[in-house]
Structure formats: structure tokens, C-alpha cells
Design an enzyme around this catalytic site. Structure first.
Site, PDB file in Angstrom:
ATOM      1  N   GLU A   1       0.807  -1.219   0.000  1.00 32.71           N
ATOM      2  CA  GLU A   1       0.000   0.000   0.000  1.00 32.71           C
ATOM      3  C   GLU A   1       0.844   1.275   0.000  1.00 32.71           C
ATOM      4  O   GLU A   1       0.488   2.252  -0.651  1.00 32.71           O
ATOM      5  CB  GLU A   1      -0.931   0.020   1.217  1.00 32.71           C
ATOM      6  CG  GLU A   1      -2.057  -0.990   1.152  1.00 32.71           C
ATOM      7  CD  GLU A   1      -3.092  -0.648   0.092  1.00 32.71           C
ATOM      8  OE1 GLU A   1      -3.094   0.461  -0.445  1.00 32.71           O
ATOM      9  OE2 GLU A   1      -3.928  -1.533  -0.198  1.00 32.71           O
TER      10      GLU A   1
ATOM     11  N   ASP B   1     -10.030   7.965  -8.364  1.00 35.29           N
ATOM     12  CA  ASP B   1     -10.791   8.561  -9.468  1.00 35.29           C
ATOM     13  C   ASP B   1     -12.021   9.324  -8.958  1.00 35.29           C
ATOM     14  O   ASP B   1     -12.446  10.296  -9.568  1.00 35.29           O
ATOM     15  CB  ASP B   1     -11.309   7.476 -10.413  1.00 35.29           C
ATOM     16  CG  ASP B   1     -10.187   6.618 -10.935  1.00 35.29           C
ATOM     17  OD1 ASP B   1      -9.025   7.077 -10.830  1.00 35.29           O
ATOM     18  OD2 ASP B   1     -10.459   5.509 -11.426  1.00 35.29           O
TER      19      ASP B   1
END
Ligand code: NAG
Length: 272
Positions: A168, A180
Site C-alpha cells: 500500500e 478517481d
């Protein structure tokens, strides 16, 4: 650095000042002068080594642009090119899709359980030079294994948390990333506000929790406990990692396979 310079010269055969301007949108300067809020990139300017390209790059992805690439999540196909690690900001699965080939391998870095990335990215351990291909900024981050000792205990093993953490964020507290849909995720496990609410809101607020190793790993542990019975994810690292990536149903969704495969490619995580 040699590899990148060769590539860039080969593509456009431009003068160095133009390379700095055209590829990075920067200006060649002596590094003894401050780059006023930006940062210097080696290999794009003629002259002495301390003459470098000063770039004000709000996204931090200029090293990827320099090999004519685009930073995106590796779950998207990189049509006509390949992914390069270490040239994009954000989590490790955000990589540079480029048609340009950077030759060589990073195996020497992997041998010391490190990850090749821009030395300007945070690294919980330290950087070692000379073990990575690409520009000189690209160095081997060897994560601090000490921090793994402080993971919150629970159903997810410490080793599994360590691998998710490396994937991560390079197991670093400071990385934040916006997806997004404009949702920001931060810290060791790239926790976003919704995930934090789902994990029972440990700590003071989502961002400080995301950046705290104890709190963020507790959040992951809690998250894995929630919905555990309904979703019937397997109690393996694969089940937890895919749920972490894809939400409660993520362990059953094919869309999380690229994430899991990427996790297994991290040194030390092959047989997790
Ligand atoms: C699988 O994941 C994708 C991407 O997150 C999502 O659009 C889709 O609805 C999911 N499928 C199922 C069956 O949950």
C-alpha cells in the site's frame, strides 16, 4: 541515470536544456540555488553534475513523464508498454506505464528485501544507492522491520499486515493518494474515511489514525472482523488482502487478483 539519459537522447536528440523543459517542464539551474518549492532532477541538463533540472511538479510524477509514461494503477492494462516501479508517487501499485524500455533488473535491491522507488518518496527504513536501475534518484528503499513489531494483534497475522503495508505505502505513514472518485486514502494501509468508519472509527480522526501504525493496523484488524460471517472470506492472507483492496466482497471478486498477485511479488511475501 545513464539508462534514462540514453533513452531520452535517443528519442528526441534534443539539447539538454530542451530535455529539461520539454520532458519535465523545468529549468536547468545550479543545485546550490534553491528550487523554490520544487525539486531537482539529475540527467536532464548539460554541464556539471550539480547543474540539474528544477521542476515544480504538483503531481510528483515527472520521472514517469520523463520516460514518456503515464502513472496509473497496475490493475489497468498498460497497452503497448510495460510498468516501471518507482517513478510515480503514491502507493506501490501506482506505477509508470511506458513504451520505453529501461533495461536491467532491480534484483540486487530485492535481495535485500527492498523496493526500487524515487528517493523522494517516504521510506520507513532507509535508502541504499546503487541497487536499482534507472535514474540516480531511483534508489532501494529497505523498509524498517521494526515498525512491523507494533502492528495491532488480531486475526490478520503480522507477516500478512507487513506485506499489505509494503504494497500500500512502502510501509510509510506519509503517503496519501486520491482515487478517481476524489476519495483520499492515507498512510500505512491507505485507509480512506469510509474504511475508517467501517472499522469502528478507532483513534482521533481518520487521517491521524491512518498515519499511526497501531491505529491503522487496528482498523485493518477490525475491518476484517466486520462482515466476516456473511462474506465468508477465507481466513488466509489472500482473503484479507483482497478484502482490504476490494471491500467486503473483494475476496470473491476477480478484480482483486492483480492486487493479490502484486502483493505476492514483494520480496518475503511470495508464500504468505
Ligand atoms: C467486482 O469489483 C468491481 C470493481 O470494484 C465492481 O464494479 C463489481 O461490481 C464487483 N462485482 C461483484 C460481483 O461484486
Amino acid at each position: 541515470m545513464l539508462v534514462m539519459v540514453t533513452v531520452v537522447v535517443f528519442i528526441l536528440n534534443e539539447t539538454s536544456a530542451d530535455r529539461c523543459k520539454d520532458f519535465l517542464g523545468g529549468v536547468c539551474r545550479d543545485t546550490s540555488t534553491p528550487c523554490d518549492g520544487g525539486r531537482y532532477h539529475a540527467g536532464f541538463c548539460d554541464g556539471q553534475a550539480n547543474r540539474q533540472c528544477c521542476v515544480h511538479d504538483t503531481t510528483g510524477d515527472s520521472e514517469c513523464k520523463a520516460i514518456l509514461g503515464v502513472c496509473q494503477d497496475i490493475s489497468s492494462p498498460c497497452t503497448g508498454g510495460i510498468y516501471h516501479e518507482g517513478l510515480c508517487t503514491g502507493p506501490v501499485h501506482r506505477q509508470c506505464c511506458s513504451r520505453v524500455k529501461v533495461t536491467g533488473t532491480d534484483h540486487r535491491c530485492k535481495e535485500v528485501s527492498g523496493v526500487c522507488q524515487s528517493k523522494f518518496n517516504p521510506c520507513s527504513g532507509g535508502y541504499i544507492t546503487g541497487l536499482c536501475t534507472g535514474p540516480s534518484d531511483r534508489q532501494c528503499c529497505v523498509p524498517d522491520t521494526e515498525s512491523e513489531l507494533h502492528f495491532f494483534p488480531g486475526r490478520v497475522s503480522r507477516d500478512c499486515l507487513g506485506c499489505i503495508c509494503k504494497l500500500e505505502s512502502g510501509c510509510s505513514p506519509t503517503v496519501c493518494n486520491t482515487n478517481d472518485m476524489g476519495l483520499e486514502s492515507c498512510g500505512y494501509f491507505q485507509i480512506n474515511p469510509i474504511y475508517w468508519i467501517d472499522c469502528g472509527k478507532p483513534g482521533k480522526d481518520w487521517k491521524s489514525c491512518a498515519r499511526d501504525i497501531q491505529c491503522s493496523s487496528q482498523c485493518v484488524q477490525n475491518y476484517m472482523t466486520r462482515n466476516a460471517r456473511e462474506q465468508r472470506c477465507s481466513g488466509t492472507c489472500e482473503g484479507y488482502a483482497r478484502k482490504h483492496n476490494g471491500g467486503p466482497g473483494g475476496c470473491k471478486n476477480d478484480s482483486t487478483f492483480p492486487y493479490w498477485n502484486k502483493l505476492k511479488s514483494i520480496p518475503g511475501c511470495e508464500n504468505i
